[in-house]
Structures are given as C-alpha cells and as structure tokens.
Write an enzyme that holds these catalytic residues in place. Structure first.
Site, PDB file in Angstrom:
ATOM      1  CE  LYS A 183      -4.161  -2.068   0.816  1.00  0.00           C
ATOM      2  NZ  LYS A 183      -3.862  -3.501   0.863  1.00  0.00           N
TER       3      LYS A 183
HETATM    4  C1  LIG Z   1      -4.456  -4.668   0.507  1.00  0.00           C
HETATM    5  C2  LIG Z   1      -3.661  -5.891   0.467  1.00  0.00           C
HETATM    6  C3  LIG Z   1      -3.914  -6.904  -0.487  1.00  0.00           C
HETATM    7  C4  LIG Z   1      -5.070  -6.841  -1.449  1.00  0.00           C
HETATM    8  O1  LIG Z   1      -4.917  -5.852  -2.443  1.00  0.00           O
HETATM    9  P1  LIG Z   1      -6.209  -5.376  -3.285  1.00  0.00           P
HETATM   10  O2  LIG Z   1      -5.696  -4.263  -4.108  1.00  0.00           O
HETATM   11  O3  LIG Z   1      -7.199  -4.920  -2.238  1.00  0.00           O
HETATM   12  O4  LIG Z   1      -6.694  -6.535  -4.054  1.00  0.00           O
HETATM   13  C5  LIG Z   1      -3.066  -7.993  -0.523  1.00  0.00           C
HETATM   14  N1  LIG Z   1      -2.048  -8.125   0.352  1.00  0.00           N
HETATM   15  C6  LIG Z   1      -1.784  -7.186   1.290  1.00  0.00           C
HETATM   16  C7  LIG Z   1      -0.672  -7.405   2.229  1.00  0.00           C
HETATM   17  C8  LIG Z   1      -2.568  -6.038   1.375  1.00  0.00           C
HETATM   18  O5  LIG Z   1      -2.303  -5.109   2.294  1.00  0.00           O
END
Ligand SMILES: *Cc1c(COP(=O)(O)O)cnc(C)c1O
Length: 462
Positions: free
Chosen positions: A112
């Site tokens: 993120k």
């Molecule tokens: C948010 C997240 C995901 C999922 O990503 P999306 O874009 O919501 O599909 C997968 N792994 C981790 C560690 C995350 O923080």
C-alpha cells in the site's frame, strides 16, 4: 485526460478532481475516458531506468497537463526515496520462470505504501495550491491505515482519521498506525468488523453537512491515482524479465481487486501481459466470479491474510465496465443490484473477455501455510501469508512464464502466524525494529456511525 464514471450519470472530470473525489457522485468509479498508451520502444526504454522515473512516466500519462511534469518527477523522486531498497520493488527468483516482486520495502512494510507515498504528495501539491485542508477518513483491514498514516503524517493540508476493527488486525499492523505522534493523525479502534468500518465511512460520505464541514476525502483503493501508481511495478518487473519482447504473467494476492486491476491497466497501456492470476484466500468471491461468472457476497471469514478478508471487491466494477464494452447502464444496474441483494451474474460475453486475461483461484488456510513452508524449503525466502496465498494459487494453474508473484507484505507484519507455520520468527527491518516499544495512541469507539461522525467533526475542529 478526462475521467468518466462507470455508472455514466456523473459528468467527466479532470485527474485532480477524480483523485480528490474518490467515488463519483453517481456512486460509480472514475476511469479514464481512453487508455493512454506507450509504444513498444517507449516500454523497452524503461529498462534499467530508476523506479521513480518510470513512475513519473506512467502516472504522468494519467495526470496529463494537470500536474506539471517537473513537479510530478520531484514527487516521485521523494516518494520512492522513502523505500529501503534502491530498486524500490526488487525481483527475487523463487523457481525457474517464477519470480517475486517485493513490494514491501516502504515505510509500513506493505505494498500500500507504493501508491500512498505518491498520493500524499499529490494531495499536498494540489491542496497547497487551493489553500485547502481536507480530512481523510479511511477504513482499514490492516495495511491501508498504516500506509496512509505514514504517508500523510505531519502534512499541513490533510488530517487523517483511520478506523480499524479492534482485535482483527495484527499488532504490528496496528502499531504502524497508532505510534505516529503527529497531531494531524487520529486512529480509532472500532468494536466491529472491517465491513462495519467501511459501512461507517460510506455513511460519513453520504452526510453532506459533515462532508462540507470537514472537507472529507477518501484514499481507499477505488482512488484512481492508487491504481495508476500500482501499474508502475508491472512495467518495471516485466521489462526486467524481457518485455516488451516477450509477454510476462502475474499472480496477485487480491482483496479489493485494486492491485490486479492495475495489471489490466498496464496491459491496456501496451505492456504485453499474458495472464493475471487473481489469488484470494477463503473469502473467494472474486475467484468464484472468474470461475463461474457469479459474483456473490458471502460471510467474511477471518484468515491469516487479513488484508484480503473482504467480500466486496470494489474495483471489480471497473473491470465489469470494461468487459461489457463500457456499458455504463449495465454496470449501474449490476452494481446497484449488488448493493441491494449481494450478487451479480456476469453476462457470458463479458465473462469470456475477463477470462482472456484473468484466472481466479481461492486458497484455504492449510494450503497457505504449506506454501510458506515450501517456499522457505525451495528458495530460502520467508514469505508472508498474503504472498503465500498467491504462491499456492500459482501451483494450481497453468500460465505461460515467466511469472511474477506480487509479494504484498513483509513477513514481519504477521510474526505470530509465520512463526507458527514455519518455526522462524521474521524480524522487522532496521528502522522499524523499535516499533513494539513506541507509545500508542488511539481512541476506542462503538461501531455506530453517529458516534464516529461526531468524533471526526471534533477532531477536525469543525
Ligand atoms: C491490501 C492488500 C492486499 C489486497 O490488495 P487489493 O488491491 O485490495 O486486491 C493484498 N495483500 C496485502 C498485504 C494487502 O495489504
């Protein structure tokens, strides 16, 4: 570059307005009116370039002339300088033709950060120009909150309120939010689930008086700038493995479908991507949609990969819009219907289109654990449970190589589960090692929209 709503009832807006708004007024998601493209020669030219330069080129294609190129280049330079690896998203090899892109070298150790670091700088730039202070309200299933707090803390034009479900995220995830000492950050432990938190955020956004009083904004994964920023590592990874001269496949641990959709975006921009594996945990609404054409919400199960414990993959609406040939009326009908009754039957022609690129696989807890152990045994890499979901999924499908598994979090964000399964306790990297000793600061509130809205108002001094 203009942005249209997937539901077709809101006027087209520019990049800045699409980013600051998040959701379109008609409830749809913004998507570029036409996909910007790169030539094969331009893509080949990304090889060997610093990550921030590729980021400026890709994000710049979406920002158009709304953000001056030199300002965007500087923002990208600063954003990716916060990463603790000189390659930003380095590739590690797991097996012949299988690679892992480590997306977790940012400040909060989850992917993120890749989007949030640039998003915070875009907000600063735009809000500073407009002399405006916004309140960002976000619900987090674990990682968005920490990434948002790290990216926005101490910034003059933004306050952040992060809502998290009490007791349903890991301690390390919580501490990345709650140990920021900055006065513009507030964290709230909500006595409820992530879906409760998300529902409260939606209610807050529907409250026009509150929206205006605190100048509410959202940074969840429906924000198109996040998708644009996530398309970047598809380019850098694929080019390192021989694109555009040969196609590359990806395998993506998925929840809200933002990350996997960013791969689709990269392919629309001209990157040759063979297939994208959408890997989910036992909350497998998305995987089921690609398998059967029925996108149907179920009960949320708690798993070792909590950031994917989601039963409503917001960005699926963007893919539906694309796969129906941008049929806004059909998209509006389908997703308004989904809100009301929790299910969509994807029309067969659209499903066939989706399946040209995507294949869905749902992975249970046992297989996730096995993938952590097997990866350690065969490559020496200690992976986190989200990445393990993708590794396990890849073992069940046949996609043309080379394949890049997106590694979305550092194993040390989930030390208990990783240690229980592998016998090894992953260590936090230098810089975060003292996290457990930092003082925490958060509020505890019931899962009641009115209580939380009042809290947001007070925090914003409105
Ligand atoms: C948010 C997240 C995901 C999922 O990503 P999306 O874009 O919501 O599909 C997968 N792994 C981790 C560690 C995350 O923080």
């Amino acid at each position: 570059m203009r942005y249209v709503s997937t539901r077709g009832q809101s006027p087209a807006v520019g990049f800045v307005d699409a980013v600051l708004a998040g959701l379109a007024p008609d409830g749809g998601l913004y998507i570029p009116e036409a996909w910007p493209t790169f030539t094969a020669a331009q893509i080949a030219g990304f090889a060997g370039k610093p990550y921030h330069e590729v980021a400026a080129a890709v994000i710049g294609a979406f920002a158009g002339d709304e953000i001056p190129a030199d300002a965007l280049a500087e923002m990208c330079r600063e954003a990716y300088a916060t990463f603790k690896h000189a390659a930003v998203t380095p590739l590690v090899q797991l097996a012949p033709e299988v690679f892992m892109a480590e997306l977790f070298h940012g400040p909060s150790l989850a992917f993120k950060d890749v989007a949030m670091q640039i998003l915070a700088r875009l907000y600063d730039h735009v809000l500073g120009q407009q002399n405006r202070v916004q309140t960002i309200l976000c619900a987090t299933s674990g990682d968005t909150g920490g990434a948002a707090v790290e990216a926005f803390r101490g910034r003059k034009n933004v306050r952040v309120v992060a809502l998290f479900p009490e007791g349903r995220i890991s301690e390390v995830q919580r501490r990345f939010m709650t140990t920021a000492p900055d006065a513009n950050v507030a964290c709230v432990a909500v006595s409820g689930t992530f879906d409760d938190c998300q529902a409260i955020v939606k209610q807050a956004f529907q409250d026009q008086a509150l929206r205006q009083a605190v100048d509410l904004s959202g940074v969840n994964s429906i924000n198109f700038a996040r998708i644009a920023a996530q398309a970047v590592y598809y380019f850098t990874s694929a080019v390192a493995l021989g694109a555009p001269h040969r196609p590359v496949s990806f395998c993506v641990p998925s929840g809200n479908f933002g990350d996997a959709f960013a791969g689709y975006v990269a392919s629309r921009m001209g990157l040759p991507i063979a297939r994208i594996v959408v890997a989910t945990n036992s909350n497998d609404i998305l995987a089921g949609a690609f398998e059967t054409g029925r996108y149907a919400r179920g009960q949320v199960h708690a798993t070792m990969s909590p950031a994917m414990d989601i039963q409503s993959a917001s960005n699926f609406e963007r893919l539906f819009f694309e796969a129906t040939g941008r049929d806004a009326a059909a998209t509006a009908q389908a997703f308004e219907g989904f809100n009301a009754n929790g299910a969509i039957n994807v029309p067969p022609a659209a499903l066939a289109k989706m399946r040209q690129m995507f294949v869905g696989v749902g992975v249970g807890e046992d297989d996730t654990a096995k993938a952590i152990v097997a990866t350690l045994d065969t490559s020496g890499e200690l992976i986190d449970p989200h990445t393990a979901v993708a590794v396990s999924a890849l073992g069940r499908v046949d996609v043309p190589g080379p394949v890049v598994v997106l590694s979305t979090a550092h194993a040390a964000k989930f030390p208990e589960d990783v240690a229980k399964v592998s016998g090894l306790t992953p260590q936090l990297p230098r810089g975060a090692a003292d996290l457990a000793g930092r003082p925490e600061r958060f509020e505890r509130l019931p899962a009641e929209a009115e209580t939380i809205k009042a809290y947001v108002r007070t925090f914003a001094g409105a």
